[in-house]
Design a protein around this motif. Structure first.
Motif: not given
Length: 271
Positions: A110-118
């Motif tokens: 299971v992959l999840a995109p980790l959205v960063l502050t940029d």
């Protein structure tokens, strides 16, 4: 004794022997190169397990394109190293990687995109889960993503080669391999050029996940092939010399077969 070696027949045999030996030596050298490459990978894996996590930016260059673009691939020296990143998971774009085996059982990573502050994202492999009852491809029960800010520590895993298309099923993306560029095309933000195998997470990862093991490359198999090909090369040269020597001795009469003894002509042994 060895003038026959200058005849066309024997010169042809010598040429074939030398060509065969040279090819075998080259094959051995190729396997030696593969052994060294795999050894370097294993060393990076071992070093990564002991290293202090570095910021994601120190290992992976940020993508500079628009939505769906992919950043540069990681340098070899940072593959399998530990990095840390902080952001928010995108629950709308979870990715299931089907047909993955852990402990001899087939299930899903299971992959999840980790959205960063940029505004960029890095794919995080949260771990392995079994399929639902009904078969290896049955949609699994996936634990919910934590909300709010999340900090992860993971290994830098290079994108996998090949891979089929990425489809959406029951609200989740699904594919066969973790091919970052193909997954990125389905996402609304630019994505880093490698993904992370999760080691640690704050808040803690759900215990339903099994950690995805990192297998070492079988470099000793390549080393065995090196010895095999070089031995074959030596044996071909030795075989040519042995056959030539036998032919020379035969031509000189040194290996002439002994005449058979006529037992019938021998006097009878007295009783």
């Amino acid at each position: 004794m060895y003038r026959f070696l200058l005849t066309p027949r024997w010169l042809g045999i010598l040429a074939l022997t030398l060509v065969a030996a040279a090819v075998m030596v080259l094959l051995g050298n190729w396997q030696l190169d593969r052994y060294e490459q795999r050894t370097a990978v294993n060393e990076r894996i071992d070093a990564g397990s002991r290293g202090t996590p570095a910021p994601l930016r120190d290992a992976l260059a940020a993508p500079t394109g628009g939505a769906g673009s992919v950043g540069p691939a990681p340098a070899e020296r940072v593959e399998w190293s530990r990095v840390t990143a902080t952001g928010r998971y995108d629950a709308a774009n979870v990715v299931l990687i089907r047909g993955r085996t852990v402990d001899s059982k087939v299930g899903f990573e299971v992959l999840a995109p980790l959205v960063l502050t940029d505004g960029t994202a890095v794919l995080v492999d949260r771990g392995w889960v079994p399929p639902a009852p009904g078969g290896a491809m049955a949609m699994p029960q996936v634990p919910a993503l934590p909300t709010g800010e999340v900090t992860v520590v993971g290994r830098v895993h290079p994108t996998e080669p090949g891979g089929a298309g990425v489809d959406r099923r029951d609200g989740r993306l699904e594919t066969r391999r973790v091919t970052v560029d193909k997954i990125a095309r389905k996402l609304p933000y630019p994505v880093h050029g490698a993904y992370l195998l999760l080691d640690e997470q704050t808040p803690a990862n759900d215990p339903a996940f099994r950690a995805v093991p990192i297998g070492h490359a079988n470099n000793w198999q390549n080393f065995g092939y090196v010895i095999q090909w070089w031995l074959f090369a030596a044996m071909s040269l030795f075989g040519y010399g042995w056959v030539a020597r036998r032919e020379a001795r035969r031509a000189a009469g040194l290996d002439a077969p002994k005449e058979p003894v006529d037992r019938a002509a021998e006097p009878a042994t007295p009783a």
